[in-house]
Design a protein around this motif. Structure first.
Motif: not given
Length: 445
Positions: A26-34, A418-427
């Motif tokens: 789950a931490f390594c899954a690719p980020f997919i827009e939308d 407000w929106i998140g900045v937690y460490p699990g957020m990717r660039p």
């Protein structure tokens, strides 16, 4: 004993395997827009937390124990404070912090029913609830729009002969003006409780927040800077407050034996307490009307592994905040963006956005747009707590004071989120958030 350790080793290897199979993907899954969900917060952990949790469960002590003691020691060392004590939530930490100041052991400085406590209406309810629950009088002052923290210029206006304390939070990781508040409290002999639940790891003038006041509090709920599931902490440098805290946390008892210990004082059956019979068992003498707010040792086991990661979490939060600020700072004709004070080094809990007046869209228009694109948002908790149903339904029976009309508090209630900045957020997730906000406002140019 060797067989026991061998079995444990085999179990821990399986835990590592389970983490790699179930949680790590789950931490390594690719980020997919939308498609990918961008949460405002979340747990960040690895196999170490899970191994600690299993290790504690195998001992089956369950309640406060060795992991709890070790966490308290190491957490106090991290903050640079003399004592830290675990409780079952950040809300309980605030409850314990405030009720500690109601102890008759404090003599003329004891907070009594009808005394006043300066606080703010823009924040989380449990910063205010203990004041009301005890029967003291909250005195609400406004906040600043850029820092979302107490407007210290109003402290003198809020002061009265009944004022006994200031109890405020460092909002979303942004330190309050500690120099002014400390000087104000020292000048008028007031207690100062720092609600540090959203700000663990933040610094002011090079020193961690939470340790400037008489008592600091932390929360270890999953969205916070570190987690043990549920859980919280209170901390202090004051030996008398330490004594009261421990009593009130543990049923109000007078005995200071640690869990599972007896007769630490060597006078368990040879003392006089009040009008109890001489020699009454000290284990069952109560000097306060207290609570049971302890955590389980399994929670503390998770917290120990998280504490090792906390410095890295803090740096990641700062990086994520900087990425959002860089991507949105030229939209200052639309938004008031967060601002830290000159001596502050925030470990940001979130990135606050406040809409300026006179725009063609509302806060809810923007929030609903972001949510529809899988970007989670949050209001600033209660907004203006005086407008919450709890105050509407029982407010007529409450005693409180308000300094001014709280215009900035109402502005935040209506126009901020407000929106998140937690460490699990990717660039790439942060870039997507910026992209969607810019995409939204472009429709109104």
């Amino acid at each position: 004993m060797e067989r026991k350790e061998q079995i444990k080793k085999e179990i821990f290897e399986k835990v590592k395997e389970y983490y790699a199979e179930v949680h790590q993907p789950a931490f390594c899954a690719p980020f997919i827009e939308d498609t990918s969900r961008i949460n405002y917060a979340g747990r960040v952990f690895d196999e170490k937390e899970m191994i600690n949790l299993v290790d504690s469960s195998l001992d089956f002590w369950l309640t406060y124990g060795t992991y709890s003691k070790e966490f308290e020691t190491r957490f106090a060392q991290y903050l640079g404070v003399r004592w830290a004590f675990l409780v079952n939530s950040g809300s309980s930490a605030n409850l314990l912090a405030f009720f500690t100041l109601t102890s008759p052991l404090l003599k003329e400085r004891q907070i009594k029913r009808g005394d006043e406590v300066i606080t703010v209406a823009a924040g989380f309810p449990t910063t205010v609830s203990p004041i009301i629950q005890y029967g003291a009088i909250p005195v609400f002052v406004d906040v600043e729009l850029e820092t979302f923290n107490i407007d210290t210029a109003q402290l003198d206006k809020a002061l009265s002969p009944l004022t006994k304390a200031v109890m405020v939070a460092h909002t979303l990781g942004n330190p309050v003006n500690l120099d002014v508040i400390k000087d104000f409290c020292d000048e008028h002999n007031l207690w100062f409780i720092e609600d540090n639940c959203d700000s663990l790891g933040s610094k002011y003038d090079g020193t961690f927040t939470g340790v400037w006041g008489d008592i600091g509090t932390s929360s270890f709920y999953p969205p916070h800077h570190m987690t043990m599931g549920e859980g919280g902490a209170v901390y202090t440098n004051n030996p008398l407050l330490k004594k009261i805290m421990l009593s009130m946390r543990d049923w109000g008892r007078d005995c200071y034996c640690e869990s599972g210990m007896d007769n630490t004082c060597n006078a368990r059956f040879s003392q006089q307490f009040g009008t109890l019979p001489w020699g009454y068992d000290h284990k069952y003498v109560y000097s306060h009307f207290g609570f049971n707010l302890k955590v389980s040792d399994m929670q503390a086991a998770v917290g120990l592994a998280q504490l090792e990661k906390l410095p890295g979490f803090t740096e990641k939060r700062k990086e994520n905040f900087a990425a959002l600020y860089s991507g949105l700072r030229d939209l200052d004709h639309y938004f008031i963006l967060p601002k830290a004070g000159p001596k502050s080094e925030p470990s940001w809990f979130g990135f606050m956005i406040t809409l300026k007046n006179g725009l063609k869209f509302t806060r809810n228009d923007l929030v609903e747009y972001l949510e529809s694109h899988h970007i989670q948002t949050r209001n600033l908790f209660a907004g203006n707590i005086l407008r919450q149903p709890a105050f509407d339904t029982i407010g007529k029976d409450l005693h409180y004071r308000v300094i001014g009309g709280l215009p900035n508090t109402d502005k935040i209630m209506n126009d901020s989120f407000w929106i998140g900045v937690y460490p699990g957020m990717r660039p790439e997730a942060l870039q997507y958030v910026v992209k969607k906000i810019r995409e939204f406002v472009k429709k109104y140019e």
